[in-house]
Write an enzyme that holds these catalytic residues in place. Structure first.
Site, PDB file in Angstrom:
ATOM      1  N   THR A 191      -0.408  -1.283   9.342  1.00 49.91           N
ATOM      2  CA  THR A 191      -1.444  -1.141  10.377  1.00 49.91           C
ATOM      3  C   THR A 191      -1.003  -1.913  11.609  1.00 49.91           C
ATOM      4  O   THR A 191      -0.515  -3.035  11.515  1.00 49.91           O
ATOM      5  CB  THR A 191      -2.813  -1.645   9.874  1.00 49.91           C
ATOM      6  OG1 THR A 191      -3.185  -0.860   8.739  1.00 49.91           O
ATOM      7  CG2 THR A 191      -3.893  -1.483  10.928  1.00 49.91           C
ATOM      8  N   PHE A 247      -2.042  -3.747  14.980  1.00 51.56           N
ATOM      9  CA  PHE A 247      -3.179  -4.419  15.614  1.00 51.56           C
ATOM     10  C   PHE A 247      -2.784  -4.786  17.041  1.00 51.56           C
ATOM     11  O   PHE A 247      -1.616  -5.076  17.311  1.00 51.56           O
ATOM     12  CB  PHE A 247      -3.526  -5.713  14.872  1.00 51.56           C
ATOM     13  CG  PHE A 247      -4.071  -5.501  13.483  1.00 51.56           C
ATOM     14  CD1 PHE A 247      -3.232  -5.169  12.425  1.00 51.56           C
ATOM     15  CD2 PHE A 247      -5.421  -5.652  13.228  1.00 51.56           C
ATOM     16  CE1 PHE A 247      -3.736  -4.981  11.141  1.00 51.56           C
ATOM     17  CE2 PHE A 247      -5.939  -5.476  11.948  1.00 51.56           C
ATOM     18  CZ  PHE A 247      -5.094  -5.135  10.906  1.00 51.56           C
TER      19      PHE A 247
HETATM   20  O1  LIG Z   1     -11.192  -3.678   6.287  1.00 53.20           O
HETATM   21  C1  LIG Z   1     -10.278  -4.443   6.592  1.00 53.20           C
HETATM   22  O2  LIG Z   1      -9.836  -5.291   5.804  1.00 53.20           O
HETATM   23  C2  LIG Z   1      -9.716  -4.354   7.924  1.00 53.20           C
HETATM   24  O3  LIG Z   1      -9.129  -5.293   8.381  1.00 53.20           O
HETATM   25  C3  LIG Z   1      -9.860  -3.065   8.666  1.00 53.20           C
HETATM   26  C4  LIG Z   1      -8.691  -2.109   8.470  1.00 53.20           C
HETATM   27  C5  LIG Z   1      -8.785  -0.948   9.496  1.00 53.20           C
HETATM   28  O4  LIG Z   1      -9.672  -0.891  10.313  1.00 53.20           O
HETATM   29  O5  LIG Z   1      -7.902  -0.086   9.444  1.00 53.20           O
HETATM   30  C6  LIG Z   1      -7.428  -2.792   8.703  1.00 53.20           C
HETATM   31  C7  LIG Z   1      -6.318  -2.517   8.006  1.00 53.20           C
HETATM   32  C8  LIG Z   1      -6.292  -1.500   6.948  1.00 53.20           C
HETATM   33  O6  LIG Z   1      -5.709  -0.376   7.538  1.00 53.20           O
HETATM   34  C9  LIG Z   1      -7.628  -1.135   6.470  1.00 53.20           C
HETATM   35  C10 LIG Z   1      -8.734  -1.492   7.139  1.00 53.20           C
END
Ligand SMILES: O=C(O)C(=O)C[C@]1(C(=O)O)C=C[C@@H](O)C=C1
Length: 421
Positions: free
Chosen positions: A297, A299
């Protein structure tokens, strides 16, 4: 990284503040309405907690005195800014001292919109807002981006934006894209609505686990709950595990784990990190359940002020633009970059019909304009690079609206799918 929070419960949901005109429908709900098969059990419990919380609303003095920096040491603080400290978050599991009920804990409660009037005192640490509760991947991303920060949990993305805008936090770290699940659209929309600047990016390998209360077996499960992104990142694996049970959306992964522990749900599992298992006393039923081992992911780090772009290291620039005459402008914009040999790393479009935007012309008079779509582009060049400046000068000629969201160092941290296991 430390975590900061009021030690007393605070209102968690913006839905409690439905009369506040500035606020929109929380993301989680929006996604759920699209996913009709997903219903949010949390809302039922929220009804209960509202009346509970109503008696506990903190005042300014309460908030300030109860703010405590909890030495939770959620991720290793060793190493410099660029070291990959995610390892310890998704690291190998230890044998847990499993306790069937949630331990009395001092975990931070998410910041909510009601906390904004009192500005808490703070020391010299960088305060970083993230969406979710401790154990969320966003918290790990905040720790990776700013290893010595004080992490501030927020119950909605919008709250994290506002926390920075209102000086409650110095930075926000928010997800914008996942390699399996795609874009997190809500944050693209919020980037436009708020006046924060992208000052960095961080890529986080996401290693999901299936968590349940101690003693619960896979056969006992009727339901799997998690953040919609996490559910979509594990869809095939859940089916392979024989878990053809209901999937239900939750605000964040760690929040789902906490929910199971708090409500002692023996028929429900959560998709979350191993750290969430440790924090909320759950067992890991299955490890590494993301459909692709290279699940990452991305950020972005947000601040009130932009950083000064440089050319001595790889930079990325993010822009958003629109034109009143539909999509035809897109080709021209793309060629402005292609002509200068600038690579694009991301292109995203978002419908924008119902919201006029104030465009300020040469005479500094604002005109409200309607656009059908907003286009977001990331390209691999610094704003200090004349190629980028020339490309943007050209883009400005073709478009009716253009904003630079930020020019920031690229996250070049090498990682491999197995390193975080
Ligand atoms: O729910 C979490 O733990 C988050 O940090 C959110 C979140 C997102 O929004 O994509 C972050 C990373 C992962 O892809 C899954 C969920």
């Amino acid at each position: 990284m430390n975590s900061i929070a009021p030690s007393k419960p605070i209102l968690k949901s913006l839905s409690y503040l439905d009369t506040t005109p500035k606020l929109s429908i929380p993301t989680g709900r929006k996604i759920q309405s699209k996913r009709s098969q997903i219903c949010n059990i949390k809302s039922i419990y929220k009804q209960e907690s509202r009346s509970f919380a109503a008696g506990l609303v903190t005042n300014r003095a309460d908030w300030q005195t109860s703010c405590a920096i909890l030495a939770s040491n959620v991720v290793s603080q060793q190493g410099a800014e660029n070291t990959d400290i995610v390892t310890s978050v998704n690291g190998a599991h230890q044998t847990l001292d499993l306790v069937p009920i949630l331990k009395e804990n001092n975990l931070p409660k998410p910041l909510s919109i009601t906390d904004f009037s009192p500005a808490p005192m703070h020391g010299s640490e960088l305060r970083v807002a993230y969406q979710g509760v401790p154990g969320a991947y966003s918290e790990a991303a905040a720790g990776k981006a700013y290893p010595n920060c004080v992490a501030i949990p927020c119950d909605q993305f919008e709250v994290a934006f506002q926390a920075v805008g209102h000086w409650i936090a110095d930075r926000a770290v928010l997800p914008v894209e996942n390699s399996l699940g795609g874009s997190i659209h809500r944050n693209y929309d919020l980037l436009l609505r708020h006046n924060l600047h992208i000052v960095g990016e961080v890529q986080l390998p996401v290693h999901h686990c299936l968590l349940a209360l101690p003693g619960v077996r896979k056969e006992d499960l009727n339901r799997v709950i998690s953040h919609p992104q996490a559910l979509s990142q594990c869809e095939s694996t859940l089916t392979k595990l024989g878990l053809n049970v209901a999937r239900e959306a939750f605000d964040d992964t760690a929040g789902a784990a906490e929910f199971i522990a708090t409500h002692n749900l023996r028929d429900t599992a959560a998709i979350a990190s191993s750290r969430a298992a440790e924090l909320y006393g759950l067992q890991v039923l299955a490890d590494g359940i993301q459909d692709d081992s290279s699940n990452v992911t991305r950020f972005v780090m947000l601040a009130r002020e932009p950083i000064i772009p440089r050319t001595d290291r790889p930079f990325k620039t993010s822009i958003v633009f629109a034109h009143d005459e539909g999509m035809s402008v897109l080709f021209k914009v793309l060629s402005a970059f292609e002509f200068r040999n600038i690579s694009l790393t991301k292109i995203e479009s978002r419908p924008y019909k119902n919201r006029p935007i104030r465009v300020v012309g040469d005479a500094s008079t604002g005109t409200a304009k309607h656009f059908e779509y907003m286009f977001y582009i990331d390209f691999e060049a610094s704003m200090a690079d004349p190629r980028a400046q020339n490309a943007l000068a050209e883009v400005q000629e073709f478009t009716s609206f253009l904003r630079v969201l930020g020019s920031y160092p690229m996250d070049m941290t090498p990682w491999s799918p197995n390193r975080d296991l």
